[in-house]
Design an enzyme around this catalytic site. Structure first.
Site, PDB file in Angstrom:
ATOM      1  N   ASN A 132       0.866  -1.184   0.000  1.00  0.00           N
ATOM      2  CA  ASN A 132       0.000   0.000   0.000  1.00  0.00           C
ATOM      3  C   ASN A 132       0.900   1.231   0.000  1.00  0.00           C
ATOM      4  OD1 ASN A 132      -1.862   2.001   0.435  1.00  0.00           O
ATOM      5  ND2 ASN A 132      -2.362   1.380   2.538  1.00  0.00           N
ATOM      6  N   TRP A 133       1.019   1.843  -1.183  1.00  0.00           N
ATOM      7  CA  TRP A 133       1.941   2.984  -1.302  1.00  0.00           C
ATOM      8  C   TRP A 133       1.307   4.294  -0.835  1.00  0.00           C
ATOM      9  CZ3 TRP A 133       4.211   1.539  -6.813  1.00  0.00           C
ATOM     10  CH2 TRP A 133       5.128   0.500  -6.642  1.00  0.00           C
ATOM     11  N   LYS A 134       0.042   4.249  -0.494  1.00  0.00           N
ATOM     12  CA  LYS A 134      -0.675   5.442   0.002  1.00  0.00           C
ATOM     13  C   LYS A 134      -0.465   6.613  -0.962  1.00  0.00           C
ATOM     14  CE  LYS A 134      -0.262   3.486   4.563  1.00  0.00           C
ATOM     15  NZ  LYS A 134      -0.265   3.658   6.002  1.00  0.00           N
TER      16      LYS A 134
ATOM     17  N   HIS B 117      -9.743   1.772   4.768  1.00  0.00           N
ATOM     18  CA  HIS B 117      -8.476   1.926   5.488  1.00  0.00           C
ATOM     19  C   HIS B 117      -8.656   2.949   6.609  1.00  0.00           C
ATOM     20  CE1 HIS B 117      -4.337   2.956   6.369  1.00  0.00           C
ATOM     21  NE2 HIS B 117      -3.999   1.811   5.804  1.00  0.00           N
TER      22      HIS B 117
ATOM     23  N   GLU C 139      -5.852  -4.269  10.862  1.00  0.00           N
ATOM     24  CA  GLU C 139      -4.804  -3.263  11.025  1.00  0.00           C
ATOM     25  C   GLU C 139      -5.091  -2.419  12.267  1.00  0.00           C
ATOM     26  OE1 GLU C 139      -2.676  -2.269   7.113  1.00  0.00           O
ATOM     27  OE2 GLU C 139      -4.479  -1.057   7.187  1.00  0.00           O
TER      28      GLU C 139
ATOM     29  N   GLY D 254       2.208   2.673  10.759  1.00  0.00           N
ATOM     30  CA  GLY D 254       3.204   3.720  10.565  1.00  0.00           C
ATOM     31  C   GLY D 254       3.951   4.121  11.823  1.00  0.00           C
TER      32      GLY D 254
ATOM     33  N   SER E  56       3.043  -1.697  10.587  1.00  0.00           N
ATOM     34  CA  SER E  56       4.484  -1.788  10.833  1.00  0.00           C
ATOM     35  C   SER E  56       5.073  -3.167  10.497  1.00  0.00           C
ATOM     36  CB  SER E  56       4.807  -1.394  12.278  1.00  0.00           C
ATOM     37  OG  SER E  56       4.416  -0.052  12.504  1.00  0.00           O
TER      38      SER E  56
ATOM     39  N   GLY F 268       2.622  -0.968   4.381  1.00  0.00           N
ATOM     40  CA  GLY F 268       2.719   0.437   3.990  1.00  0.00           C
ATOM     41  C   GLY F 268       4.170   0.873   3.854  1.00  0.00           C
TER      42      GLY F 268
HETATM   43  P1  PGA Z   1       2.531   0.614   7.746  1.00  0.00           P
HETATM   44  O1  PGA Z   1       1.098   0.856   7.066  1.00  0.00           O
HETATM   45  O2  PGA Z   1       3.092  -0.658   7.189  1.00  0.00           O
HETATM   46  O3  PGA Z   1       3.341   1.820   7.382  1.00  0.00           O
HETATM   47  O4  PGA Z   1       2.285   0.526   9.221  1.00  0.00           O
HETATM   48  C1  PGA Z   1       0.222  -0.206   6.873  1.00  0.00           C
HETATM   49  C2  PGA Z   1      -1.056   0.275   6.274  1.00  0.00           C
HETATM   50  O5  PGA Z   1      -1.498   1.383   6.594  1.00  0.00           O
HETATM   51  O6  PGA Z   1      -1.677  -0.421   5.453  1.00  0.00           O
END
Ligand code: PGA
Length: 263
Positions: free
Chosen positions: A10-12, A104, A178, A184, A225, A246
């Site tokens: 997920n590159w957001k 999300h 999640e 994050g 994470s 992410g």
């Molecule tokens: P992260 O994000 O790996 O940076 O914690 C995961 C996500 O939001 O899908």
């Protein structure tokens, strides 16, 4: 779960078109260097770039020696019409999308998406496309401990899967657990703790859909994470069926390491 594990990048809103294409090319090239036997052991893979990069990234993924799916980070709850700024699941499918991340926590928090809006998006994807909905659920930090955690998961899951539970459409779907406090932050959920939520999700879905339906059509991922250092602890029976990644997916080499750890 009898299916192959699934790993979604997920590159957001982190990468522009050029950076998305260069990351996609690197991932394709690293996978191409694996032997056919190594490639066979890979999990199912999907990449979710931003909307503007979907088409160019799809052109790159199409040339891959190994299937890599294209995912959208969201979609509209309507198939078509006067909804300025929205993106139709049908149009996304035409751009090569086969998975759609829905609900999300960043959309719940920053764009005020509610459980019922997410439920309509799940229905739209399953009604109008052949894509797989990836339904994100997870408790906020204030609900992390005690019975509130279970209730948060239960409420989100019940509403988001209402169409699936009613219609039993015999279509693949994914639940991504999640926890908001793990996204994050560099602080992942403990795998055993993730296993408790995995068991809860399986139990709640089984009550509505039956054991066979859940094992044939549903995969439950962990996200928050995830890194090459911890993924192996998450992708194991009763803990999760894969990961939604992410930050660590923004680095093509790290994403490739994660893939290899669960191959
Ligand atoms: P992260 O994000 O790996 O940076 O914690 C995961 C996500 O939001 O899908």
């Amino acid at each position: 779960m009898t299916m192959r594990p699934l790993l979604i990048a997920n590159w957001k809103m982190n990468l522009n078109v050029q950076d998305s294409c260069s990351r996609a090319k690197k991932i394709v090239a690293m996978i191409a260097r694996l032997s056919p036997i190594e490639r066979k052991k890979l999990p199912d893979i999907a990449i979710a770039p931003s909307f503007s990069a979907l088409h160019p990234v799809s052109m790159i993924l199409k040339k891959s020696s190994h299937p890599i799916h294209l995912a959208s980070q969201d979609c509209s709850w309507m198939a078509k019409g006067a909804y300025t700024g929205e993106e139709s699941a049908v149009f996304l499918q035409e751009s090569g999308v086969t998975y759609s991340i829905l609900g999300h926590s960043e959309r719940r928090i920053h764009m005020s998406e509610t459980d019922s809006v997410i439920a309509r998006k799940v229905e739209a994807v399953l009604t109008h496309t052949r894509s797989v909905p990836v339904i994100c659920i997870g408790e906020r930090s204030e609900d992390r401990h005690g019975p509130r955690r279970r209730k948060a998961i239960q409420d989100q899951l019940r509403t988001a899967t209402s169409f699936i539970c009613k219609e039993k459409p015999k279509r693949s779907f994914v639940i991504a657990y999640e926890p908001v406090w793990a996204i994050g932050t560099g602080v992942a959920c403990a795998p055993a703790d993730c296993g408790i939520i995995y068991a809860l999700i399986v139990k709640l879905l089984t009550q509505k859909l039956g054991e066979q339906y859940v094992s044939d059509w549903c995969r439950i991922l962990y996200g928050g994470s995830v890194s090459s250092g911890n993924i192996a602890g998450f992708v194991s029976p009763g803990i999760s069926d894969g990961g939604l990644v992410g930050t660590a997916s923004l680095d093509a080499s790290e994403f490739f390491r994660i893939l290899r750890r669960i191959s």
